[in-house]
Design an enzyme around this catalytic site. Structure first.
Site, PDB file in Angstrom:
ATOM      1  N   TYR A 292      48.398  34.179  40.997  1.00  0.00           N
ATOM      2  CA  TYR A 292      46.880  33.902  41.195  1.00  0.00           C
ATOM      3  C   TYR A 292      46.570  33.528  42.607  1.00  0.00           C
ATOM      4  CZ  TYR A 292      45.761  34.887  36.044  1.00  0.00           C
ATOM      5  OH  TYR A 292      45.767  35.244  34.979  1.00  0.00           O
TER       6      TYR A 292
ATOM      7  N   HIS B  32      40.003  41.114  27.319  1.00  0.00           N
ATOM      8  CA  HIS B  32      41.065  40.850  28.177  1.00  0.00           C
ATOM      9  C   HIS B  32      42.313  40.147  27.303  1.00  0.00           C
ATOM     10  CE1 HIS B  32      43.375  39.661  31.737  1.00  0.00           C
ATOM     11  NE2 HIS B  32      43.288  38.405  31.371  1.00  0.00           N
TER      12      HIS B  32
END
Lengths: 625, 625
Positions: free
Chosen positions: B233, B415
């Site tokens: 990330y 998601h």
């Protein structure tokens, strides 16, 4: 449209459009439906082409006859309505409710009459089916009443239609007492309605040739006073004459004392072991403290009947051995009385009539019990819609108990008590499900038949037989444990097979030690000190299993964990010979059979022909029958 | 047959029998299919009536265009096949496999060519459908290749057909390189095949009017070196100019650096809290020990993109607030790189392009996260085919956090990570399920779009939003715990709504104390002394939850008991404002919302029209294109 079955004789039926020529007569005040299909007048079959017939209502005003074309996968129905007023509903539903039902409706709006394929929603409101799968073939006034002839495929692929399979079908009906302006105006909740259970798709096996010499023997309880308990298992000992020679039973049927039809739940005739040469006579409750211990040695099933069963014929190549050397002269009749209203003073002489012959057939036939041991360790939590218990006949047991050629199962009787909703036995070989032995997805404990299988099932040593029973305990507030009482539960498939082997019980139950782990887990999860349980004064190791189940705080967790335990814990096998004796071997703490591939649900064949898009209209004019 | 859609211009199509007049030309050695529908020559639509178009294969030799008639519940497909040899298969299947697929097949036996509705079994063998629901309307040779026009209803009620719903559809194709003597001779396993994911039933909402002034801003990572880790990330801080005035974002879209399309898994732009007035600049992994702690204060989602999403337009009445007083000037871009091959040296400048306006719309729009907290306490056992985790947005949270008029959800992005198979959010009111917010029964983590809802969902204070995620961990040997890593799992529905409220997270997780009970139960059930577990040296109270899950002996019992726990144990709620701050109240040990009635599955509407009973035959004669 073709006239499908060779059994049907309405061969002059000209075309599907003929039904549109039908006419109906009625009056404005009281409407009597008289439907005349002009082109068909007088063309009714000369003799009945319908081998099956049941009354739908208790009074017999609606009578259904039917036949089955397995080739076309179509059923032809003939519905006879005596004294019909303004129409009727007929159809099928999951468990006999009039809501969510698949229906045909014959109705009138006062002027015209209509026949349509319809369905009812969960509130009982009737709707037209998008696909019209029930087809009216003939409507005729007969001296007995209005006779409707219509057909329907087994499977329609209309999602609102019932899929007709070879298990129990709950037929439903409703009587229309007055005209309705439209189909959608009908709601089943306001009608006189009812249900009848049948097996629509009977296997069409011919009645086997019977021997020319065929004496009968009636084994009946001797005019007993039915106890005023909800559940009684009555035991009666019958002794055959000395030197009764070898016979084969080729047929048997129940004899129910008139008036006791609803009380006699099931009956079995057991033969005693031939290792014991004398048995005291006895007629009394099977669980009486006064009963002779020797009754426990009479466990070889000769005949089994339960509510709803018809006469039973053995296949031509097999009969049940009866009499002769090596065969005990002593029989035990067990009658299960179900007397929920605890009625007093009722006398009963029910029993079973055996038909036997000295002309021995090629094979001895036997009965084997599959499923679960009658033990409280197998329990169903309360408030469950569909809780499944599974009984195993393991590869190890069939390996030890069956001889190499294997056996052929030709009939099966599924058995549970009141909360049973589905029963299925599947045969698995080498870890793969191969074949369904018998299945009833609409099983009812009130309709237990011995059903001949359409196709004999071959079982080899090493095969596994898995019996699943699905229970509905939504109405119960306490756990339902396994056991003999009608409020307890069973999960049994009595399979009839040949050649006979020594194996009479092949059943399982969860290992008792693992069940104790469950009780401890649930107690700890709820942070309960053991002494705070209802049986506070009884140390848990002395509480019975039913008491332990009664003290479980039932919720989704304790219920689901019990299901998880049954799906995982090792089992104790009853791999038993006729005389309550286990086959040699270690039958405790056995692993659950592994199944690596399951049978696929067969895809229903959808009909490809054209069907009408809406109701079939027939005109009504004035007149009176 | 009617030409159904007003978008379609092949109005001269005379009758269904026209297709039988089609002719095909081929040679014996290399067959080139040239299908000419005589009656249709030159009648192809002047402009494309197909708003949607995707290439099916990576080379683009097969291209699918389609339109949707919601009124008739029919899709028209136009399939363009460039350089076709001997035919093709096209269809749909549950998850993109060529087995158990619903297919149309165009094939030749060398002499004749056929078009048929078919299906493949679990071994890939192709069979003719009993019901022919794909109907060929036009077959035409174009300069680009062979163009087939055919239609299919959303629902066919043929049990072998795929039910087209408004979720992800896995389209499949196969190329036939040679003639086949019959349809049944085709097996998909020998063919060049592939899949493409699309949403076939797009809601047909018009693109809203966009403001005349609409500047854009690109928020992109500054040419970063993608780490050679499977999961990264990346966080990048962007600062707006001082005194950047109030705007509404009305549209945004992704900018993906060319070549990195498969590496950029999802991206989000967060706004920082306006309570903190300065943020250091940063560009680096979000979990780096070097990252400024203040990044944790940048959690208000401005824009979210994930693999497969197209440009996003806000409804005309709403826009996302951006800039102005009370709005932080600091933005955090988070890019999730998925680099399973751990490739080195790749540079990336991906990001999101915002379109905004000073002409503020009536409502501020917001994004709210529903589902599960990213925490390891929510885990999926290994070797599960369909394990369901449920996240709750409770009535208590919506009561506290939503103001009385309620909110309107207009879009949703589902998601999960790699094992997600289905996601659904249902709205419940007064204990009854009322409406599906968004559902994908064929969800793929590789196809995450923000989907506009066909119908805006209204949520009142006191409503409950329940999000179920179904996972498949058959390929995994260890538990999959919740978390941020791609090998961990998530269950999230980002709902886009207006008017904006302070509520940004409404998610749950099982109570950690109850999970500890689970670990203890499983340990005791297995008679394991705690010290014999793999973490023997770590006293259990110091083992992390992932370590505890890793030491569970997974079997049907431990898996099912975990499911039972999740279905029963109280939850901890994250009922959070934008700044990682919970709303006031006690959010721990909350009871699971009770649902007393669930939504019924809608019954698919079956087409009532007549369909051909078998393949459509077209003659092939010699010739070459």
């Amino acid at each position: 449209m073709k006239v499908p079955s060779h059994r049907c004789r309405w061969a002059t039926l000209p075309s599907p459009n003929a039904r549109e020529a039908a006419s109906m007569y009625g009056t404005a005040v009281a409407i009597f439906l008289v439907i005349l299909v002009a082109a068909l007048q007088g063309s009714a079959p000369a003799e009945s082409p319908f081998p099956y017939r049941v009354p739908l209502d208790p009074e017999g005003t609606l009578e259904l006859s039917w036949n089955v074309s397995y080739r076309q996968e179509v059923i032809h129905f003939q519905l006879l309505a005596r004294a019909l007023r303004a129409g009727l509903l007929f159809g099928m539903s999951d468990r006999g409710q009039l809501e969510n039902a698949d229906l045909v409706v014959l109705w009138t709006n006062g002027n015209s009459a209509y026949f349509a394929d319809a369905w009812s929603d969960q509130k009982g409101k009737v709707h037209l089916d998008a696909q019209q799968d029930y087809q009216l073939l003939q409507a005729q006034r007969t001296p007995e009443g209005l006779s409707l002839l219509f057909k329907r495929p087994f499977a329609t692929c209309d999602p609102k239609d019932y899929l007709i399979e070879d298990d129990t079908v709950h037929l439903v009906y409703g009587i229309l007492e007055e005209p309705f302006q439209s189909l959608e105006a009908i709601n089943t909740s306001g009608l006189q309605t009812g249900l009848q259970r049948v097996q629509l798709l009977k296997p069409e096996l011919p009645i086997p040739n019977l021997p020319s010499d065929m004496p009968t023997m009636e084994i009946r309880v001797p005019n007993v006073l039915i106890p005023d308990n909800e559940t009684t298992y009555w035991c009666y000992m019958k002794e055959l004459q000395e030197n009764f020679p070898s016979h084969h039973i080729v047929k048997y049927e129940a004899i129910i004392t008139k008036g006791n039809e609803a009380l006699v739940h099931h009956m079995e005739v057991f033969q005693c072991t031939d290792e014991v040469h004398s048995f005291p006579s006895y007629s009394g409750p099977c669980d009486s403290k006064m009963k002779p211990d020797r009754l426990n040695y009479c466990r070889h099933v000769l005949a089994a009947w339960a509510l709803g069963a018809k006469p039973f014929y053995y296949p031509e190549e097999a009969g049940v051995p009866f009499g002769g050397p090596g065969s005990s002269r002593f029989l035990r009749l067990e009658v299960h009385y179900h007397n929920p209203r605890k009625m007093q003073g009722l006398r009963d002489s029910s029993g079973i009539r055996l038909y036997y012959t000295t002309r021995l057939r090629r094979f001895d036939a036997g009965i084997m019990e599959l499923g679960l041991v009658y033990t409280p360790v197998m329990a169903i939590p309360p408030r469950e819609r569909a809780f499944v218990l599974t009984g195993y006949c393991t590869d190890k047991c069939t390996q030890v108990a069956l001889s190499p050629p294997g056996i052929h199962i030709f009939a099966s009787q599924l058995h549970t008590h009141l909360t049973g909703r589905k029963v299925v036995t599947v045969l698995a070989r080498d870890g793969r499900e191969r074949e369904i032995v018998n299945r009833d997805n609409h099983y009812s404990p009130h309709f237990q038949e011995i059903r001949m299988l359409r196709k004999t099932v071959f079982v080899k040593p090493g095969d596994v037989l898995i019996t699943n029973c699905t229970y509905n305990t939504e109405e119960r507030q306490q756990a339902t444990v396994g056991g003999l009482g009608i409020q307890e539960e069973m999960c049994v498939n009595y399979v009839h097979y040949y050649p006979r082997t020594e194996l009479e019980l092949c059943k399982s139950a969860v290992d008792a030690g693992f069940l104790q782990k469950y009780f401890h887990m649930v107690d700890r999860f709820n942070d309960r000190e053991v002494c705070t349980s209802p049986q506070a004064s009884v140390p848990p190791q002395f509480a019975s299993v039913p008491e332990q189940f009664a003290s479980v705080p039932w919720n989704s967790f304790s219920s689901n964990v019990l299901a998880a335990l049954y799906g995982y814990a090792p089992i104790s096998m009853h791999c038993n010979k006729s005389s309550a004796v286990r086959f040699q071997g270690n039958w405790d703490l056995q692993p659950l059979p592994k199944v690596i591939s399951t049978l696929e649900e067969p895809t229903p064949k959808c009909p490809t022909g054209q069907s009408p898009a809406g109701p079939t209209v027939v005109s009504i004019t004035g007149g009176k029958s």
